[in-house]
Design a protein around this motif. Sequence first.
Motif, mmCIF file in Angstrom:
data_model
loop_
_atom_site.group_PDB
_atom_site.id
_atom_site.type_symbol
_atom_site.label_atom_id
_atom_site.label_comp_id
_atom_site.label_asym_id
_atom_site.label_seq_id
_atom_site.Cartn_x
_atom_site.Cartn_y
_atom_site.Cartn_z
ATOM 1 N N UNK A 183 10.451 -9.884 9.793
ATOM 2 C CA UNK A 183 9.303 -9.539 9.026
ATOM 3 C C UNK A 183 9.673 -8.517 8.166
ATOM 4 N N UNK A 184 8.792 -8.342 6.957
ATOM 5 C CA UNK A 184 8.941 -7.202 5.976
ATOM 6 C C UNK A 184 7.678 -7.208 5.151
ATOM 7 N N UNK A 185 7.488 -6.048 4.599
ATOM 8 C CA UNK A 185 6.282 -5.969 3.702
ATOM 9 C C UNK A 185 6.955 -5.420 2.457
ATOM 10 N N UNK A 186 6.854 -6.156 1.295
ATOM 11 C CA UNK A 186 7.285 -5.626 0.051
ATOM 12 C C UNK A 186 6.234 -4.702 -0.477
ATOM 13 N N UNK A 187 6.841 -3.583 -1.022
ATOM 14 C CA UNK A 187 6.129 -2.403 -1.487
ATOM 15 C C UNK A 187 6.169 -2.421 -3.049
ATOM 16 N N UNK A 188 5.188 -2.413 -3.700
ATOM 17 C CA UNK A 188 5.354 -2.031 -5.373
ATOM 18 C C UNK A 188 4.095 -0.819 -5.496
ATOM 19 N N UNK A 189 4.680 -0.092 -6.576
ATOM 20 C CA UNK A 189 3.828 0.979 -6.841
ATOM 21 C C UNK A 189 3.647 1.473 -8.196
ATOM 22 N N UNK A 190 2.679 1.728 -8.608
ATOM 23 C CA UNK A 190 2.504 2.387 -10.079
ATOM 24 C C UNK A 190 2.338 3.809 -9.724
ATOM 25 N N UNK A 191 2.712 4.659 -10.815
ATOM 26 C CA UNK A 191 2.678 6.134 -10.536
ATOM 27 C C UNK A 191 1.880 6.445 -11.900
ATOM 28 N N UNK A 192 0.840 6.831 -11.878
ATOM 29 C CA UNK A 192 0.229 7.567 -13.148
ATOM 30 C C UNK A 192 0.505 8.820 -13.571
ATOM 31 N N UNK A 193 0.210 9.243 -14.819
ATOM 32 C CA UNK A 193 0.652 10.615 -15.447
ATOM 33 C C UNK A 193 0.621 11.690 -14.530
ATOM 34 N N UNK A 194 -0.526 11.627 -13.422
ATOM 35 C CA UNK A 194 -0.670 12.912 -12.815
ATOM 36 C C UNK A 194 0.135 12.852 -11.388
ATOM 37 N N UNK A 195 0.910 11.659 -11.439
ATOM 38 C CA UNK A 195 1.745 11.475 -10.092
ATOM 39 C C UNK A 195 1.022 10.772 -9.133
ATOM 40 N N UNK A 196 -0.112 10.245 -9.300
ATOM 41 C CA UNK A 196 -0.824 9.504 -8.275
ATOM 42 C C UNK A 196 -0.152 8.190 -7.953
ATOM 43 N N UNK A 197 0.212 7.775 -6.693
ATOM 44 C CA UNK A 197 0.785 6.654 -6.506
ATOM 45 C C UNK A 197 -0.340 5.170 -6.062
ATOM 46 N N UNK A 198 -0.442 4.351 -6.762
ATOM 47 C CA UNK A 198 -1.092 3.198 -6.292
ATOM 48 C C UNK A 198 -0.432 2.059 -5.705
ATOM 49 N N UNK A 199 -0.480 1.563 -4.618
ATOM 50 C CA UNK A 199 0.218 0.889 -3.882
ATOM 51 C C UNK A 199 -0.072 -0.763 -4.093
ATOM 52 N N UNK A 200 0.801 -1.761 -4.192
ATOM 53 C CA UNK A 200 0.398 -3.002 -4.063
ATOM 54 C C UNK A 200 1.280 -3.841 -2.990
ATOM 55 N N UNK A 201 0.683 -4.036 -1.888
ATOM 56 C CA UNK A 201 1.728 -4.577 -0.695
ATOM 57 C C UNK A 201 1.514 -6.052 -0.476
ATOM 58 N N UNK A 202 2.650 -6.688 0.051
ATOM 59 C CA UNK A 202 2.744 -8.057 0.379
ATOM 60 C C UNK A 202 3.494 -8.352 1.722
ATOM 61 N N UNK A 203 2.783 -9.004 2.638
ATOM 62 C CA UNK A 203 3.591 -9.158 4.084
ATOM 63 C C UNK A 203 4.309 -10.245 3.354
ATOM 64 N N UNK A 204 5.714 -10.437 3.289
ATOM 65 C CA UNK A 204 6.456 -11.262 2.872
ATOM 66 C C UNK A 204 6.420 -12.559 3.821
ATOM 67 N N UNK A 205 6.512 -13.827 3.317
ATOM 68 C CA UNK A 205 6.697 -15.109 3.929
ATOM 69 C C UNK A 205 7.843 -15.638 3.830
#
Length: 142
Positions: free
Chosen positions: A58-80
């Motif tokens: 089991x694993x969760x794939x983590x993707x992240x966007x980091x804006x100019x202010x350093x704020x992290x926004x995540x997109x997560x997927x439970x891998x199949x």
Amino acid sequence: MNLINSYNPTEAGYNPFLIGPLWQAAVLNYAPEESLERIEKLDVHHLTDELFVLLEGEAVLIAARIDADGIVDYDLRNMRPGTAYNIPRGVWHKIAMTEGCRVLIVENANTHLGDFEFRNLNLAEREELCHRVIACRTQSNL
């Protein structure tokens, strides 16, 4: 006659096993530093997409966007198992793995030798990521 090569890397961590002139294949086997509780940084590749396929566990794939202010926004997927997931170049990422997990990785050749950058997560970012991964795991088990 031996026309088929086979590979089954079993060592913990990242194991590139087939490096061609343009692309490479690797297996990421569970290691304690890949567990959710030990994630301290994200990484990014500037020259290549990276393809992930869950082989076992089991694993969760983590993707992240980091804006100019350093704020992290995540997109997560439970891998199949058997599903291919692409992280485009320039996207910060990580995998939260459980014990026994194995992930196939395909990317540009020799990416592991220099096309990477790390970003350490502060305590608040690590806590937020941990909560988000646990929620992702829970939602997919419903």
